[in-house]
Design a protein around this motif. Structure first.
Motif, PDB file in Angstrom:
ATOM      1  N   THR A   6       0.832  -1.193   0.000  1.00 36.11           N
ATOM      2  CA  THR A   6       0.000   0.000   0.000  1.00 36.11           C
ATOM      3  C   THR A   6       0.876   1.256   0.000  1.00 36.11           C
ATOM      4  O   THR A   6       2.071   1.190   0.273  1.00 36.11           O
ATOM      5  CB  THR A   6      -0.935   0.001   1.235  1.00 36.11           C
ATOM      6  OG1 THR A   6      -1.711   1.193   1.245  1.00 36.11           O
ATOM      7  CG2 THR A   6      -0.159  -0.099   2.527  1.00 36.11           C
ATOM      8  N   TRP A  57     -11.930   4.750 -10.723  1.00 37.57           N
ATOM      9  CA  TRP A  57     -12.584   5.897 -10.073  1.00 37.57           C
ATOM     10  C   TRP A  57     -11.825   6.372  -8.843  1.00 37.57           C
ATOM     11  O   TRP A  57     -11.772   7.564  -8.557  1.00 37.57           O
ATOM     12  CB  TRP A  57     -14.013   5.535  -9.664  1.00 37.57           C
ATOM     13  CG  TRP A  57     -14.946   5.388 -10.811  1.00 37.57           C
ATOM     14  CD1 TRP A  57     -15.368   4.218 -11.381  1.00 37.57           C
ATOM     15  CD2 TRP A  57     -15.577   6.422 -11.555  1.00 37.57           C
ATOM     16  NE1 TRP A  57     -16.213   4.464 -12.424  1.00 37.57           N
ATOM     17  CE2 TRP A  57     -16.370   5.820 -12.554  1.00 37.57           C
ATOM     18  CE3 TRP A  57     -15.545   7.812 -11.480  1.00 37.57           C
ATOM     19  CZ2 TRP A  57     -17.119   6.557 -13.463  1.00 37.57           C
ATOM     20  CZ3 TRP A  57     -16.303   8.538 -12.392  1.00 37.57           C
ATOM     21  CH2 TRP A  57     -17.073   7.908 -13.363  1.00 37.57           C
ATOM     22  N   ASP A  58     -11.273   5.443  -8.085  1.00 37.15           N
ATOM     23  CA  ASP A  58     -10.588   5.798  -6.842  1.00 37.15           C
ATOM     24  C   ASP A  58      -9.123   6.182  -7.043  1.00 37.15           C
ATOM     25  O   ASP A  58      -8.460   6.594  -6.095  1.00 37.15           O
ATOM     26  CB  ASP A  58     -10.663   4.635  -5.847  1.00 37.15           C
ATOM     27  CG  ASP A  58     -12.084   4.363  -5.399  1.00 37.15           C
ATOM     28  OD1 ASP A  58     -12.910   5.299  -5.411  1.00 37.15           O
ATOM     29  OD2 ASP A  58     -12.378   3.211  -5.038  1.00 37.15           O
ATOM     30  N   ASP A  59      -8.609   6.039  -8.248  1.00 38.51           N
ATOM     31  CA  ASP A  59      -7.207   6.347  -8.541  1.00 38.51           C
ATOM     32  C   ASP A  59      -7.051   7.860  -8.622  1.00 38.51           C
ATOM     33  O   ASP A  59      -7.594   8.510  -9.516  1.00 38.51           O
ATOM     34  CB  ASP A  59      -6.798   5.683  -9.858  1.00 38.51           C
ATOM     35  CG  ASP A  59      -5.357   5.951 -10.230  1.00 38.51           C
ATOM     36  OD1 ASP A  59      -4.624   6.562  -9.428  1.00 38.51           O
ATOM     37  OD2 ASP A  59      -4.967   5.548 -11.337  1.00 38.51           O
ATOM     38  N   LYS A  60      -6.293   8.421  -7.695  1.00 37.58           N
ATOM     39  CA  LYS A  60      -6.100   9.875  -7.630  1.00 37.58           C
ATOM     40  C   LYS A  60      -4.723  10.315  -8.134  1.00 37.58           C
ATOM     41  O   LYS A  60      -4.386  11.500  -8.061  1.00 37.58           O
ATOM     42  CB  LYS A  60      -6.298  10.369  -6.192  1.00 37.58           C
ATOM     43  CG  LYS A  60      -7.673  10.085  -5.630  1.00 37.58           C
ATOM     44  CD  LYS A  60      -8.729  10.845  -6.373  1.00 37.58           C
ATOM     45  CE  LYS A  60     -10.108  10.572  -5.799  1.00 37.58           C
ATOM     46  NZ  LYS A  60     -11.161  10.789  -6.742  1.00 37.58           N
ATOM     47  N   SER A  76     -12.526  18.408 -13.759  1.00 39.25           N
ATOM     48  CA  SER A  76     -12.001  17.054 -13.966  1.00 39.25           C
ATOM     49  C   SER A  76     -11.463  16.870 -15.374  1.00 39.25           C
ATOM     50  O   SER A  76     -12.012  17.402 -16.329  1.00 39.25           O
ATOM     51  CB  SER A  76     -13.105  16.028 -13.724  1.00 39.25           C
ATOM     52  OG  SER A  76     -13.517  16.089 -12.395  1.00 39.25           O
TER      53      SER A  76
END
Length: 158
Positions: A6, A57-60, A76
């Motif tokens: 992580t 979607w959660d990849d920043k 965006s």
């Protein structure tokens, strides 16, 4: 789950954490994509309008990268969500999008000028940690040692 890799430094309760190194991501595209979308230069506006490929979607990472490079992100980016790193690279190689990809994954294509850095010299380094259950440590010890050794060979340590 007994263990995971992580970007979070602090492990959950009952777990230990080992720093593995930094995964360096480069923002890349093909020369033809660069000509099509950034002929007048690489600025925030064109970067947000050009199609990007993002893991999910959660990849920043993409958003963090643009924020670090431009200090603002007014809306965006135009993007595709492709939860497979090899498929992301294929989309970039086919000139369908640009993307942040691991440096090791694109080193040969950069060397051969098949890909180019969108913002030369600007990368995103992500610290990676191995979290493992203290209770499972005896079972995981050989794997942990092998993983840490391998990470030392492929990840940046600076």
């Amino acid at each position: 789950v007994l263990a995971c890799i992580t970007s979070e430094r602090l492990p959950p309760g009952g777990c230990k954490s080992v720093f593995l190194g930094r995964m360096v991501y480069l923002c890349v595209a093909t020369p033809s994509f660069m000509q099509r979308y950034f002929a007048d230069g690489v600025e925030l506006g064109p970067l947000l309008k050009a199609p990007a490929v993002i893991y999910g979607w959660d990849d920043k990472l993409h958003e963090i990268y643009l924020m670090r490079c431009f200090k603002k992100l007014p809306f965006s980016p135009t993007c595709y969500f492709v939860p497979h790193i090899v498929a992301m690279k294929t989309m970039v190689l086919e000139s369908l999008a640009y993307a942040l990809l691991p440096k090791q994954m694109v080193a040969e294509e950069l060397k051969k000028s098949i890909l180019t850095e969108v913002l030369a010299g600007k990368n995103l380094a992500v610290n990676l940690y191995w979290h493992y259950s203290e209770a499972a440590h005896p079972v995981l010890r050989p794997f942990t040692q092998a993983l840490v050794s391998f990470a030392g060979q492929v990840l940046e340590r600076w």
